[in-house]
Structure formats: C-alpha cells, structure tokens
Design a protein around this motif. Structure first.
Motif, PDB file in Angstrom:
ATOM      1  N   SER A  62      25.308 -36.895 -70.227  1.00  0.00           N
ATOM      2  CA  SER A  62      25.344 -36.470 -70.035  1.00  0.00           C
ATOM      3  C   SER A  62      26.951 -34.626 -69.812  1.00  0.00           C
ATOM      4  O   SER A  62      27.645 -35.566 -70.570  1.00  0.00           O
ATOM      5  CB  SER A  62      25.156 -35.850 -68.468  1.00  0.00           C
ATOM      6  OG  SER A  62      26.020 -36.622 -68.245  1.00  0.00           O
ATOM      7  N   TYR A  63      26.617 -33.693 -70.330  1.00  0.00           N
ATOM      8  CA  TYR A  63      27.685 -32.769 -70.137  1.00  0.00           C
ATOM      9  C   TYR A  63      27.763 -32.430 -68.686  1.00  0.00           C
ATOM     10  O   TYR A  63      27.579 -33.008 -67.540  1.00  0.00           O
ATOM     11  CB  TYR A  63      26.835 -32.289 -71.061  1.00  0.00           C
ATOM     12  CG  TYR A  63      26.773 -31.856 -72.724  1.00  0.00           C
ATOM     13  CD1 TYR A  63      27.588 -31.891 -73.569  1.00  0.00           C
ATOM     14  CD2 TYR A  63      25.542 -32.640 -72.655  1.00  0.00           C
ATOM     15  CE1 TYR A  63      27.527 -32.477 -74.978  1.00  0.00           C
ATOM     16  CE2 TYR A  63      25.181 -32.875 -74.303  1.00  0.00           C
ATOM     17  CZ  TYR A  63      26.216 -32.580 -75.394  1.00  0.00           C
ATOM     18  OH  TYR A  63      25.837 -33.245 -76.463  1.00  0.00           O
ATOM     19  N   PHE A  66      26.956 -31.465 -64.696  1.00  0.00           N
ATOM     20  CA  PHE A  66      25.905 -32.813 -64.401  1.00  0.00           C
ATOM     21  C   PHE A  66      25.952 -32.891 -62.776  1.00  0.00           C
ATOM     22  O   PHE A  66      25.330 -33.464 -62.177  1.00  0.00           O
ATOM     23  CB  PHE A  66      25.870 -33.977 -65.684  1.00  0.00           C
ATOM     24  CG  PHE A  66      25.185 -35.177 -65.233  1.00  0.00           C
ATOM     25  CD1 PHE A  66      23.875 -35.098 -65.297  1.00  0.00           C
ATOM     26  CD2 PHE A  66      25.006 -35.924 -64.069  1.00  0.00           C
ATOM     27  CE1 PHE A  66      22.866 -35.701 -65.069  1.00  0.00           C
ATOM     28  CE2 PHE A  66      24.298 -36.863 -63.928  1.00  0.00           C
ATOM     29  CZ  PHE A  66      22.898 -36.430 -64.109  1.00  0.00           C
ATOM     30  N   GLN A  69      24.462 -31.019 -60.630  1.00  0.00           N
ATOM     31  CA  GLN A  69      22.979 -30.851 -59.914  1.00  0.00           C
ATOM     32  C   GLN A  69      22.243 -31.474 -58.834  1.00  0.00           C
ATOM     33  O   GLN A  69      22.858 -32.855 -58.356  1.00  0.00           O
ATOM     34  CB  GLN A  69      21.929 -30.923 -61.395  1.00  0.00           C
ATOM     35  CG  GLN A  69      22.417 -30.308 -62.496  1.00  0.00           C
ATOM     36  CD  GLN A  69      22.213 -31.428 -63.868  1.00  0.00           C
ATOM     37  OE1 GLN A  69      21.413 -32.183 -63.446  1.00  0.00           O
ATOM     38  NE2 GLN A  69      22.204 -30.180 -65.238  1.00  0.00           N
ATOM     39  N   ILE A 136      20.796 -32.246 -74.496  1.00  0.00           N
ATOM     40  CA  ILE A 136      20.234 -31.329 -73.773  1.00  0.00           C
ATOM     41  C   ILE A 136      21.745 -30.407 -73.888  1.00  0.00           C
ATOM     42  O   ILE A 136      22.886 -31.463 -73.054  1.00  0.00           O
ATOM     43  CB  ILE A 136      20.076 -31.075 -72.454  1.00  0.00           C
ATOM     44  CG1 ILE A 136      18.310 -31.072 -72.461  1.00  0.00           C
ATOM     45  CG2 ILE A 136      19.930 -29.950 -71.259  1.00  0.00           C
ATOM     46  CD1 ILE A 136      17.847 -31.660 -71.508  1.00  0.00           C
ATOM     47  N   ASP A 138      26.149 -28.552 -72.505  1.00  0.00           N
ATOM     48  CA  ASP A 138      26.394 -28.278 -71.290  1.00  0.00           C
ATOM     49  C   ASP A 138      26.662 -26.574 -71.140  1.00  0.00           C
ATOM     50  O   ASP A 138      26.781 -26.945 -69.818  1.00  0.00           O
ATOM     51  CB  ASP A 138      28.126 -28.062 -71.915  1.00  0.00           C
ATOM     52  CG  ASP A 138      28.455 -27.665 -72.888  1.00  0.00           C
ATOM     53  OD1 ASP A 138      27.892 -26.983 -73.872  1.00  0.00           O
ATOM     54  OD2 ASP A 138      29.945 -27.779 -73.174  1.00  0.00           O
ATOM     55  N   THR A 141      22.834 -26.907 -69.536  1.00  0.00           N
ATOM     56  CA  THR A 141      23.345 -27.766 -67.842  1.00  0.00           C
ATOM     57  C   THR A 141      23.526 -27.563 -67.171  1.00  0.00           C
ATOM     58  O   THR A 141      23.464 -27.945 -65.720  1.00  0.00           O
ATOM     59  CB  THR A 141      24.490 -29.270 -68.399  1.00  0.00           C
ATOM     60  OG1 THR A 141      24.265 -30.558 -69.486  1.00  0.00           O
ATOM     61  CG2 THR A 141      24.274 -31.070 -67.823  1.00  0.00           C
ATOM     62  N   GLN A 142      24.237 -26.683 -67.039  1.00  0.00           N
ATOM     63  CA  GLN A 142      25.583 -25.700 -66.232  1.00  0.00           C
ATOM     64  C   GLN A 142      24.650 -24.713 -65.513  1.00  0.00           C
ATOM     65  O   GLN A 142      24.477 -24.275 -64.539  1.00  0.00           O
ATOM     66  CB  GLN A 142      26.652 -25.445 -66.819  1.00  0.00           C
ATOM     67  CG  GLN A 142      27.819 -24.229 -65.965  1.00  0.00           C
ATOM     68  CD  GLN A 142      28.322 -25.785 -64.528  1.00  0.00           C
ATOM     69  OE1 GLN A 142      29.170 -26.395 -65.043  1.00  0.00           O
ATOM     70  NE2 GLN A 142      27.581 -25.271 -63.247  1.00  0.00           N
ATOM     71  N   CYS A 151      18.554 -31.989 -65.318  1.00  0.00           N
ATOM     72  CA  CYS A 151      18.207 -32.387 -66.404  1.00  0.00           C
ATOM     73  C   CYS A 151      18.692 -33.294 -67.373  1.00  0.00           C
ATOM     74  O   CYS A 151      19.331 -34.022 -67.124  1.00  0.00           O
ATOM     75  CB  CYS A 151      18.516 -31.136 -67.446  1.00  0.00           C
ATOM     76  SG  CYS A 151      20.296 -31.119 -67.810  1.00  0.00           S
ATOM     77  N   ALA A 152      18.045 -34.337 -68.046  1.00  0.00           N
ATOM     78  CA  ALA A 152      18.732 -35.404 -69.068  1.00  0.00           C
ATOM     79  C   ALA A 152      18.219 -35.110 -70.336  1.00  0.00           C
ATOM     80  O   ALA A 152      16.668 -34.753 -70.766  1.00  0.00           O
ATOM     81  CB  ALA A 152      18.338 -36.198 -68.531  1.00  0.00           C
TER      82      ALA A 152
END
Length: 347
Positions: A62-63, A66, A69, A136, A138, A141-142, A151-152
């Motif tokens: 993950s970025y 993360f 979330q 996915i 960064d 992700t943000q 999200c993953a």
C-alpha cells in the motif's frame, strides 16, 4: 481424526478435526474445494489457528495515505476492479510535439483530469471498499482516504476470486457503469493484526459461503506440512458428506461379499463358477493381510470370520478383524466405518 493420525499434527487432531468439519459443513451444497482458503502465518502456537467464516487475506502493498483509511466497516458496498488507478504520464507512451509551453500544461491537466474522473466515478458508485488486481497508486490511495473509503491494490488472483464468489461483486475492467448490481457486500469488513502481518477479513458474506483457515505455528515448513495434512482431511470430510451410505471396515465388507458370491455360485453352471470362486477367494486377501500385519494367526481369524458371516443375518454381517484386540468383532459397533464410495473405488 483418523486421517490425521499419521500426520505431523496428530497431537492436535481433535482441535483440527473440528476446524475441518465446521469449514466443510459451512460450505454450499456443491462443497467446492476452492471455497476453503488456507492462510499460513508463522509465529504463535498451533492451537492459535482459527476459522474465518468468510474471506481473509494478507494486507497488500500500500501507498501513502493508507493509514488514514478506515479499517472497519459494517455492511459496506464492495467494488472489485481490474484496472490500474495510477497517474499515467502520457509522455511515457506517446510522442507529443507542441509549439508553445501552454500546450504542455493542457496535456498535464488532461492527465490529472482522466484519473480524477476515474476516482470520482468510483466514489459516486457508493462503494466503501475498492479492491483491484492491479496497483492503486498513492494519489488514489490518499483520495480514497479523504473520503473514508478503504482500498487495496495488487490483490492476489485467487483471493480476488473468492471475494467475488463470497460477496457477489462483479469485477469491472472499466469505471464506466459501476452500478448497484455489480457491487458486492458483506456483513463486516475489518483489518486485523495477526502475528507480524495485517489481514483483511470479510465476514458474513451473502452470496457463496466461503471459509478461510488461518494456520499458526512455528516454522514455515511445519505450516506447509500442516496445510497438506488438512487438505487430506478436508477431502475426506467432503467425501463423507457426499456419501449416502457407509460400510464397516476391517475386512468385514469383503468377507460379506465373499460369502454372498459363494452362495451365488450354487445357482450357476460351468466354468464361470471357477472364476467367481476365484474372485470370492481373492476378497479374503484384505482380512488375511490385516490379521497377518497385526501379528495374528490369519488362518484362525479367517475361519472365525467365515463362520460368523455364514451364520448370516444381521448380527454376523459386520464382523471383521479387530487389530487392537487381536480377535474378530463387530466392526460396525466398533465405529470402523468407511464411505461406500471408497470401497466401490477399491473394488
């Protein structure tokens, strides 16, 4: 438990047999083997292993963003994607000639617009969990984190398939047309710390009943071996559930068939008598070998068995070799049972 006797986890056979049986009984009627996932996590004790009624897999790469979330949802809508959500620079895959610098800015703006449009259509679909087989990035992700969406990316293929089956979501290769009917759902989603890893768990899935066994234990070789042993046990429980009849083991069914064939012999003529007699005799190999291997006098045991089966009727039918006591006894009463399908295959 019998199937686990000879395995590395035989000390914990009672613990694991309960896990296996409840996993298989939880499945849908077709008892699809792929609906049971097995995840191995080193560390902890073997008895820390547990069953998840749903899908469970390791947190993916993950970025940034993360951690912001949300990590737990009740009845979320789930979107499954098969597309990358990364900012793509067009200059990498196309040659663009421009006259003045403002044009370059337009291209950059267009790139941002493309990804924001994609992200907006996912957010507007009402999905709270976004899983993708591809990365996915960064930015995405943000963006999702700011809107309370989990999200993953880079979810392994088989895990994604099990989520598809369990939640009823339909994987999408485009963000256009993400409607209610392609989104899946589950009663609860949470991210849990197990050992050194974090795991994503989907429980209370409505579509297909899937389960995941989470195995714990010391070394990774031990866990590999445990997985193979449980695979064996799962197959046996599936077979037992699918079987509609059982027979007694310990050579009892073979002796009974042998007796039946010898009676049948009297009703036919000619050389085929010899063939059937040979087959009837051959069936006695199983009780004979059983008694020899457990150190008994096979001739004596076979005579006793022939006598018991010859008395016929219900009480003699299930007599076989009792290897533990060194005599013959009613195998059905001793709980030495086998699914009929296994014996038919053997014959």
């Amino acid at each position: 438990q019998t199937s686990l006797n000879s395995k590395i986890i035989s000390k914990y056979k009672e613990f694991f047999s309960e896990l296996v049986v409840s996993a298989v009984l939880y499945l849908d009627e077709d008892l699809d083997k792929s609906d049971i996932g097995i995840k191995k996590i080193t560390g902890g004790s073997v008895t820390d292993s547990f069953l998840v009624h749903g899908v469970c897999f390791k947190k993916t790469f993950s970025y940034a963003g993360f951690e912001q979330q949300p990590k737990s949802f009740e009845n979320p809508k789930i979107a499954l994607l098969n597309l990358e959500l990364e900012l793509k620079a067009e200059k990498d895959n196309a040659e663009i000639r421009i006259e003045n610098p403002e044009d370059y800015q337009k291209i950059v703006d267009a790139e941002w617009k493309i990804i924001y449009n994609k992200l907006d259509s996912i957010v507007n679909s009402g999905a709270k969990l976004v899983l993708s087989a591809l990365p996915i990035g960064d930015l995405a992700t943000q963006y999702f984190a700011d809107r309370d969406i989990f999200c993953a990316g880079r979810v392994p293929k088989d895990d994604l398939q099990r989520v598809t089956k369990a939640t009823g979501a339909v994987p999408q290769t485009t963000v256009n047309g993400i409607t209610e009917d392609v989104l899946g759902t589950c009663a609860k989603f949470e991210e849990v710390q197990l050992g050194n890893e974090r795991y994503n768990m989907f429980t209370g899935c409505p579509a297909t009943k899937t389960t995941t066994m989470v195995l714990r234990g010391g070394a990774s070789q031990y866990l590999e071996e445990t997985e193979r042993s449980l695979n064996d046990a799962i197959m046996i429980v599936r077979r037992a559930v699918k079987s509609h009849a059982i027979v007694a083991g310990g050579g009892a069914i073979e002796m009974e068939l042998s007796r039946y064939l010898r009676e049948y012999l009297r009703s036919i003529e000619g050389k085929s008598q010899l063939v059937i007699n040979g087959f009837a005799k051959a069936l006695e190999t199983i009780p004979r070998t059983l008694s020899e291997n457990s150190g008994m006098d096979s001739t004596d045991i076979l005579n006793k068995l022939r006598q018991k089966h010859a008395q016929s009727g219900e009480e003699g039918r299930w007599f076989g070799v009792n290897v533990l006591q060194g005599n013959v006894s009613d195998m059905y009463a001793e709980f030495v049972w086998e699914p009929e399908q296994v014996r038919i295959n053997v014959l």
